[in-house]
Design a protein around this motif. Sequence first.
Motif, PDB file in Angstrom:
ATOM      1  N   LEU A   1     -72.410  47.493   5.175  1.00  0.00           N
ATOM      2  CA  LEU A   1     -71.452  48.494   5.646  1.00  0.00           C
ATOM      3  C   LEU A   1     -71.249  48.362   7.148  1.00  0.00           C
ATOM      4  O   LEU A   1     -70.125  48.347   7.647  1.00  0.00           O
ATOM      5  CB  LEU A   1     -71.950  49.902   5.300  1.00  0.00           C
ATOM      6  N   ASN A   2     -72.353  48.284   7.880  1.00  0.00           N
ATOM      7  CA  ASN A   2     -72.315  48.140   9.342  1.00  0.00           C
ATOM      8  C   ASN A   2     -73.667  47.581   9.801  1.00  0.00           C
ATOM      9  O   ASN A   2     -74.461  47.137   8.967  1.00  0.00           O
ATOM     10  CB  ASN A   2     -71.997  49.474  10.023  1.00  0.00           C
ATOM     11  N   ASP A   3     -73.920  47.617  11.092  1.00  0.00           N
ATOM     12  CA  ASP A   3     -75.166  47.047  11.608  1.00  0.00           C
ATOM     13  C   ASP A   3     -76.391  47.848  11.197  1.00  0.00           C
ATOM     14  O   ASP A   3     -77.521  47.360  11.311  1.00  0.00           O
ATOM     15  CB  ASP A   3     -75.117  46.960  13.143  1.00  0.00           C
ATOM     16  N   ASN A   4     -76.189  49.070  10.728  1.00  0.00           N
ATOM     17  CA  ASN A   4     -77.319  49.941  10.385  1.00  0.00           C
ATOM     18  C   ASN A   4     -77.586  50.071   8.892  1.00  0.00           C
ATOM     19  O   ASN A   4     -78.685  50.468   8.505  1.00  0.00           O
ATOM     20  CB  ASN A   4     -77.096  51.338  10.970  1.00  0.00           C
ATOM     21  N   TYR A   5     -76.602  49.770   8.065  1.00  0.00           N
ATOM     22  CA  TYR A   5     -76.792  49.995   6.627  1.00  0.00           C
ATOM     23  C   TYR A   5     -76.270  48.840   5.777  1.00  0.00           C
ATOM     24  O   TYR A   5     -75.159  48.352   5.996  1.00  0.00           O
ATOM     25  CB  TYR A   5     -76.110  51.299   6.187  1.00  0.00           C
ATOM     26  N   ARG A   6     -77.105  48.447   4.836  1.00  0.00           N
ATOM     27  CA  ARG A   6     -76.733  47.489   3.802  1.00  0.00           C
ATOM     28  C   ARG A   6     -76.984  48.157   2.454  1.00  0.00           C
ATOM     29  O   ARG A   6     -77.698  49.151   2.358  1.00  0.00           O
ATOM     30  CB  ARG A   6     -77.568  46.203   3.919  1.00  0.00           C
ATOM     31  N   PHE A   7     -76.424  47.563   1.395  1.00  0.00           N
ATOM     32  CA  PHE A   7     -76.571  48.139   0.069  1.00  0.00           C
ATOM     33  C   PHE A   7     -76.878  47.048  -0.949  1.00  0.00           C
ATOM     34  O   PHE A   7     -76.281  45.965  -0.906  1.00  0.00           O
ATOM     35  CB  PHE A   7     -75.289  48.882  -0.360  1.00  0.00           C
ATOM     36  N   ARG A   8     -77.812  47.327  -1.821  1.00  0.00           N
ATOM     37  CA  ARG A   8     -78.054  46.465  -2.978  1.00  0.00           C
ATOM     38  C   ARG A   8     -77.071  46.907  -4.045  1.00  0.00           C
ATOM     39  O   ARG A   8     -77.008  48.089  -4.398  1.00  0.00           O
ATOM     40  CB  ARG A   8     -79.490  46.644  -3.478  1.00  0.00           C
ATOM     41  N   VAL A   9     -76.312  45.958  -4.574  1.00  0.00           N
ATOM     42  CA  VAL A   9     -75.224  46.290  -5.496  1.00  0.00           C
ATOM     43  C   VAL A   9     -75.462  45.641  -6.853  1.00  0.00           C
ATOM     44  O   VAL A   9     -75.853  44.476  -6.930  1.00  0.00           O
ATOM     45  CB  VAL A   9     -73.859  45.815  -4.940  1.00  0.00           C
ATOM     46  N   ASN A  10     -75.225  46.410  -7.900  1.00  0.00           N
ATOM     47  CA  ASN A  10     -75.114  45.839  -9.239  1.00  0.00           C
ATOM     48  C   ASN A  10     -73.752  46.244  -9.779  1.00  0.00           C
ATOM     49  O   ASN A  10     -73.447  47.439  -9.883  1.00  0.00           O
ATOM     50  CB  ASN A  10     -76.214  46.321 -10.180  1.00  0.00           C
TER      51      ASN A  10
END
Length: 396
Positions: free
Chosen positions: A92-101
């Motif tokens: 999303l940005n430098d602070n948040y990522r997401f594991r996606v299924n």
Amino acid sequence: MQDKKYDVDIDRLTFEMTKKLKFYLSKLVELNGSDLHVKSGSNIRGRINGRIVPLSKEIITHEDSLMLAKELLRSRFQDLVEAKNLDFTFKLNDNYRFRVNVFFQVDGISAVFRTIPTSLPTLETLELPDVLHSFCAIPRGLILVTGPTGSGKTTTLAAMINSINQEASKHIITIEDPVEFVYKDDKSIINQRAVGQDAISFADSLRAALREDPDVILVGEMRDLETIETAMHAAETGHLVLSTLHTVDAKETIGRILGMFPGSEQNRIKMSLSSTLQGVVSQRLVRTIDGKRTAAVEILVKNARIENLILEGRDAEITDAIKEGKDVYKCQTFDQSLLSLYAAGKISEEEALQNATSRNDLAMDIDYYDADVAHRKRKQNEADTIVDKDIIGLKK
């Protein structure tokens, strides 16, 4: 013949659905949510403090979900069409990522986005028992983190790897599906491999890791017999192996591992497991009085009694062994953890009882604790009264 609706022309993608997705992911982060659910034929929802709540009234159409999947996957979209589900990470940005299924379902395509903070967790910020620091210092053996989906297993492992990285000069290899937390080399050097992208399978990459001079190996999940056996072999040959299992407590964890091997292998596996298993950390997320969530944690610490129980196939007695070893070995059962959370004023009595392994036993322990607190308070009040009378007498 392939359905043309599954064709992807990257040059014609507008990424309007991705912009909409980013808005709702930002909203999820703002609400401290853990998961975002995007489903064809429904509105967007988020899991906030353990509960699914609507984040929009807008219905995501079949075409919307198809377009979102194409925008997110681009050239990998055909992999989704063939496999029917796909794991990946989204930044999303430098602070948040997401594991996606992302996956097909009867109404179209759905996707679930699990929040992965970029800042690495620590054992202190997670308020995990101090004994986990001791686990991180073990030079060899097998340590398992267990619990249901969404109980924080990956986060606990990340905090342990972070601790090792900051405290010891090691070579750490992680094998994950997908890679979630991203580490930077500190005192240690860390190589991270994603199954499907950098490795064929857990078992194959685990075998390869043994030829890559590792000190610590993190296996994202022990999914099959081959992976379990290879992980145990790695632990036997002088490596510290960290992994997860979807089991509810330490007793079931040991039973699950032993149960995966045929009867003819039982004696060998009991000997191997009893010698390599150093600890089990089992987690359950419980609701706090202020409406948030915290982890109730059962800790198995290897000792002579635990080793003998595994060797003799008496895993039914393991919970009692953990309970009785609390003061000496710093282990604890779920019910002991829940009692501590209740005593600290973090969770209610009902929440503790709802998550107890033995509701009746925990209810008795809580009654005893409450009675002891009341007794101590009465004694203190009596002492205060005596002091007050003495002070009045001195004034006279």
